[in-house]
Design an enzyme around this catalytic site. Structure first.
Site, PDB file in Angstrom:
ATOM      1  N   VAL A 139     -52.596 -29.363   5.026  1.00 29.24           N
ATOM      2  CA  VAL A 139     -51.625 -28.596   5.816  1.00 29.24           C
ATOM      3  C   VAL A 139     -52.040 -28.555   7.286  1.00 29.24           C
ATOM      4  O   VAL A 139     -53.215 -28.569   7.620  1.00 29.24           O
ATOM      5  CB  VAL A 139     -51.464 -27.157   5.277  1.00 29.24           C
ATOM      6  CG1 VAL A 139     -51.002 -27.164   3.833  1.00 29.24           C
ATOM      7  CG2 VAL A 139     -52.761 -26.360   5.401  1.00 29.24           C
ATOM      8  N   CYS A 140     -51.027 -28.537   8.160  1.00 31.28           N
ATOM      9  CA  CYS A 140     -51.213 -28.264   9.582  1.00 31.28           C
ATOM     10  C   CYS A 140     -50.002 -27.463  10.045  1.00 31.28           C
ATOM     11  O   CYS A 140     -49.213 -27.003   9.222  1.00 31.28           O
ATOM     12  CB  CYS A 140     -51.384 -29.559  10.379  1.00 31.28           C
ATOM     13  SG  CYS A 140     -49.881 -30.555  10.501  1.00 31.28           S
ATOM     14  N   GLN A 141     -49.813 -27.292  11.332  1.00 29.58           N
ATOM     15  CA  GLN A 141     -48.737 -26.426  11.799  1.00 29.58           C
ATOM     16  C   GLN A 141     -47.374 -27.107  11.789  1.00 29.58           C
ATOM     17  O   GLN A 141     -46.384 -26.532  11.372  1.00 29.58           O
ATOM     18  CB  GLN A 141     -49.050 -25.906  13.203  1.00 29.58           C
ATOM     19  CG  GLN A 141     -48.213 -24.703  13.623  1.00 29.58           C
ATOM     20  CD  GLN A 141     -48.470 -23.477  12.750  1.00 29.58           C
ATOM     21  OE1 GLN A 141     -49.555 -23.290  12.226  1.00 29.58           O
ATOM     22  NE2 GLN A 141     -47.466 -22.641  12.574  1.00 29.58           N
ATOM     23  N   GLY A 143     -46.933 -30.673  10.779  1.00 28.35           N
ATOM     24  CA  GLY A 143     -46.840 -31.786   9.842  1.00 28.35           C
ATOM     25  C   GLY A 143     -47.408 -33.095  10.349  1.00 28.35           C
ATOM     26  O   GLY A 143     -47.632 -34.021   9.562  1.00 28.35           O
ATOM     27  N   LEU A 168     -46.827 -25.864   8.273  1.00 28.09           N
ATOM     28  CA  LEU A 168     -46.813 -24.444   7.926  1.00 28.09           C
ATOM     29  C   LEU A 168     -45.719 -23.668   8.659  1.00 28.09           C
ATOM     30  O   LEU A 168     -45.369 -22.566   8.251  1.00 28.09           O
ATOM     31  CB  LEU A 168     -48.181 -23.829   8.229  1.00 28.09           C
ATOM     32  CG  LEU A 168     -49.342 -24.366   7.376  1.00 28.09           C
ATOM     33  CD1 LEU A 168     -50.660 -23.759   7.838  1.00 28.09           C
ATOM     34  CD2 LEU A 168     -49.102 -24.087   5.898  1.00 28.09           C
TER      35      LEU A 168
END
Length: 231
Positions: A139-141, A143, A168
């Site tokens: 996961v990251c902020q 994508g 996220l």
């Protein structure tokens, strides 16, 4: 012999002068022979937030958060491992100092983001905590970093990798247990944008455009500035 696919679970074996080849197919995932070592790689799965929750709760996927330290501290999933794809760049060579100053005057000021560089220990750090057969949700902020991280891990031999397509920021409150001072979808907001909202975002965009115009078209910029009377 790349791009072999099958819609059911089966095993194909063959023996030749390279040795014994075994291909295992699973539910439509694509298998590829990448080298003489005969390593088989599964496709990376891209899922939405709801499907990501199902992978964690029902299929036992572990979460690896690849965001920078600041976004991670603002909000993160409680059960995740933090292995940043980029780390803060504290190098002091002249070129880096100039780039860091420009970053701090724009992206750092308006979005509260640190000046970073690729983490050279990223793959090794993940390997130290997970085996290649582990089920991992990255996961990251937004994508983008998770997709880059997934490609690195896939190349390193990890077989079961999934990413949240839009990051996220697309996860709704309540889907995961969260730690931090804000919601997951707001962890990318900081600096003046967080304080002043859309006004600062527009102002930041204008300033960045002005800076780029002056940098790449100095002669035209000088003519425009000459139109304004000096005090």
């Amino acid at each position: 012999m790349a791009g072999i696919s099958c819609c059911c679970s089966s095993t194909l074996s063959s023996t030749n002068n390279l040795g014994r080849i075994s291909l295992r197919f699973n539910g439509g995932r694509r298998a590829k022979i990448l080298s003489k070592g005969l390593r088989i790689n599964a496709e990376i799965s891209y899922v939405n937030g709801e499907e990501a929750k199902r992978l964690v709760t029902e299929e036992g996927y572990s979460i690896v958060d690849v965001r920078d330290r600041i976004q991670y501290e603002r909000a993160h999933i409680k059960s995740c491992r933090h292995v940043p794809l980029f780390i803060e760049n504290k190098d002091n060579d002249p070129g880096t100092i100039v780039k860091r100053q420009l970053h701090n005057n724009f992206s750092g000021l308006f979005y509260g983001l640190p000046f970073t560089k690729p983490n050279p220990e990223f793959v090794q750090s993940v390997k130290s905590e997970f085996s290649p057969n582990s089920k991992i949700l990255i996961v990251c902020q937004e994508g983008l970093r998770s997709a880059g991280a997934a490609n690195k891990l896939e190349a390193a031999g990890f077989q079961n990798i999934a990413c949240i397509t839009s990051g996220l920021q697309s996860v709704k409150p309540g889907w995961f247990d969260v730690e931090g001072s804000t919601e997951l979808q707001d962890a990318g907001k900081g600096g003046l944008v967080q304080v002043q909202g859309k006004i600062s975002a527009v102002l930041g965009t204008v300033l960045i455009c002005a800076y780029l115009f002056i940098t790449f078209f100095p002669d035209q910029a000088e003519k425009i500035l000459a139109l304004f009377p000096s005090s």
